[in-house]
Design a protein around this motif. Sequence first.
Motif, PDB file in Angstrom:
ATOM      1  N   ARG A 107      -2.159  -7.966  -4.012  1.00  0.00           N
ATOM      2  CA  ARG A 107      -2.225  -7.069  -4.812  1.00  0.00           C
ATOM      3  C   ARG A 107      -2.175  -8.070  -6.227  1.00  0.00           C
ATOM      4  O   ARG A 107      -1.467  -8.869  -6.380  1.00  0.00           O
ATOM      5  N   TYR A 163       1.879   2.829   2.725  1.00  0.00           N
ATOM      6  CA  TYR A 163       1.410   3.474   3.978  1.00  0.00           C
ATOM      7  C   TYR A 163       2.422   2.658   5.225  1.00  0.00           C
ATOM      8  O   TYR A 163       2.430   1.343   5.022  1.00  0.00           O
ATOM      9  N   ASN A 166      -8.292  -0.245  -4.648  1.00  0.00           N
ATOM     10  CA  ASN A 166      -7.455   0.534  -3.590  1.00  0.00           C
ATOM     11  C   ASN A 166      -6.584   1.320  -4.130  1.00  0.00           C
ATOM     12  O   ASN A 166      -6.226   1.232  -5.492  1.00  0.00           O
ATOM     13  N   TYR A 167      -6.040   2.207  -3.621  1.00  0.00           N
ATOM     14  CA  TYR A 167      -5.103   3.413  -3.832  1.00  0.00           C
ATOM     15  C   TYR A 167      -4.119   3.166  -3.025  1.00  0.00           C
ATOM     16  O   TYR A 167      -4.140   2.948  -1.529  1.00  0.00           O
ATOM     17  N   ARG A 168      -2.726   3.259  -3.611  1.00  0.00           N
ATOM     18  CA  ARG A 168      -1.497   3.414  -2.747  1.00  0.00           C
ATOM     19  C   ARG A 168      -1.357   4.851  -2.125  1.00  0.00           C
ATOM     20  O   ARG A 168      -2.043   5.732  -2.527  1.00  0.00           O
ATOM     21  N   ALA A 207      -1.192   3.977   9.059  1.00  0.00           N
ATOM     22  CA  ALA A 207      -2.297   3.171   8.702  1.00  0.00           C
ATOM     23  C   ALA A 207      -3.071   2.551  10.129  1.00  0.00           C
ATOM     24  O   ALA A 207      -4.499   2.723  10.234  1.00  0.00           O
ATOM     25  N   CYS A 235     -10.020   0.567   7.276  1.00  0.00           N
ATOM     26  CA  CYS A 235      -9.467   0.230   6.177  1.00  0.00           C
ATOM     27  C   CYS A 235     -10.040   1.111   4.955  1.00  0.00           C
ATOM     28  O   CYS A 235      -9.241   0.749   3.886  1.00  0.00           O
ATOM     29  N   ASN A 272      -7.110  -5.304  -5.364  1.00  0.00           N
ATOM     30  CA  ASN A 272      -6.753  -5.847  -4.325  1.00  0.00           C
ATOM     31  C   ASN A 272      -7.575  -6.837  -3.939  1.00  0.00           C
ATOM     32  O   ASN A 272      -8.937  -6.816  -3.769  1.00  0.00           O
ATOM     33  N   LEU A 275      -8.223   3.068   1.981  1.00  0.00           N
ATOM     34  CA  LEU A 275      -7.364   2.799   0.743  1.00  0.00           C
ATOM     35  C   LEU A 275      -8.286   2.984  -0.176  1.00  0.00           C
ATOM     36  O   LEU A 275      -7.987   2.654  -1.334  1.00  0.00           O
ATOM     37  N   GLN A 276      -9.595   3.260  -0.190  1.00  0.00           N
ATOM     38  CA  GLN A 276     -10.434   3.458  -1.207  1.00  0.00           C
ATOM     39  C   GLN A 276     -10.559   4.592  -1.791  1.00  0.00           C
ATOM     40  O   GLN A 276      -9.898   5.484  -1.170  1.00  0.00           O
ATOM     41  N   THR A 325       0.875  -1.415  -0.026  1.00  0.00           N
ATOM     42  CA  THR A 325       0.339  -0.077   0.007  1.00  0.00           C
ATOM     43  C   THR A 325       0.813   1.322  -0.095  1.00  0.00           C
ATOM     44  O   THR A 325       0.340   2.224  -0.276  1.00  0.00           O
TER      45      THR A 325
END
Length: 353
Positions: free
Chosen positions: A129, A54, A96-98, A59, A64, A106, A67-68, A52
């Motif tokens: 991933r 993060y 999801n997004y890093r 985090a 959670c 994901n 991450l969206q 991710t």
Amino acid sequence: MEERVNPRSGLPEDAAAVVSSVGGSGVAMVISDPSREDNPIIYVNKAFEEVTGYSRSAAEGRNCRFLQGEDTDLADVRKLKAGIEAREEVVVDILNYRADGEPFMNRLLVSPVLNDEGDVVLFLGVQQRLSDDVLDSGSGLSRQLTEIQHRVKNHLSMIIGMIRLQARETENKSDFAALARRIESLQMLYEEMSGANRAAQNDSIALGSYLTRVANAIAHIDGRSGIRTNIDVARVRAPLDAATRLGLILSEIMTNCFQHAFVGLDSGLVEVRLAEFAEGGVRLTVADDGVGIPAETEWPSRGSLGGQLLIGLVDGLSGTIQVTRGAAGTVVTVEVPAGNWNEDGSEIAAEKE
């Protein structure tokens, strides 16, 4: 034949959070606490950080959903939310997004971790991933992830069950202060478990290699300058359940050693040895040359969380634990009889818990 391991060259410095893998792919793990407002993350592993972008500190304490992003499919979000609200296991491939804004698919498996009364005390998430080719043919990967997830969940339930016994006595229902360190021991087990030859080895792992990882990790986390750690382990395989308990046993003993054995001392030595009996079974020894346990002190004791967990783990292996007070330091010896596994490392079904 015994294999001597040099702890200084055995693992990199981040051994406490070794990246778990399945077939060479990093497996990220995350744990959240539904007893707290908005079910925040209370633990992530190194693989989560790498997948991710993060850090653990960024985090933990957040839900959670952070991450969206903009293009995350709301149907996937609703499916995930419904499973969590229903306290049921749920699997979803979600966008999801890093941390750097890069989107990725994901594969997320979320399971509730139950206590002995059937209440949900934690949620465990296993993440992978996905690349385009994995999306096209990912059923085998899903089975592997599900297998790992179930093993982690079962072992977490064992640990949490023991923690809850202590929590009842202290009236502190969220006493998970030492949970992360114990989970790290499991993380190293799953890296060993995911080796290419696992299936050919009857679901067993190289116990000496695993315990070496645990010992190095604890020495790195809890040790300090001047305290040396020597490790000498036999080449022996063990079934996963037995290895899980032995790894946690070693973690509890070494943590107690580093916390108490060298108070007021500038230097010292901790020795970890694993030997195999001629007729099967193993002896695990942790010795130090520190100040020694006071004569009036009973350890391990059921009056402390660590002691209670340690006794339960040893009892679960039908083993014994002996603490010897020497002129200099302490020797802790754990012996596990041969009845817990066969010579090939596979468990004897009649003796499984």
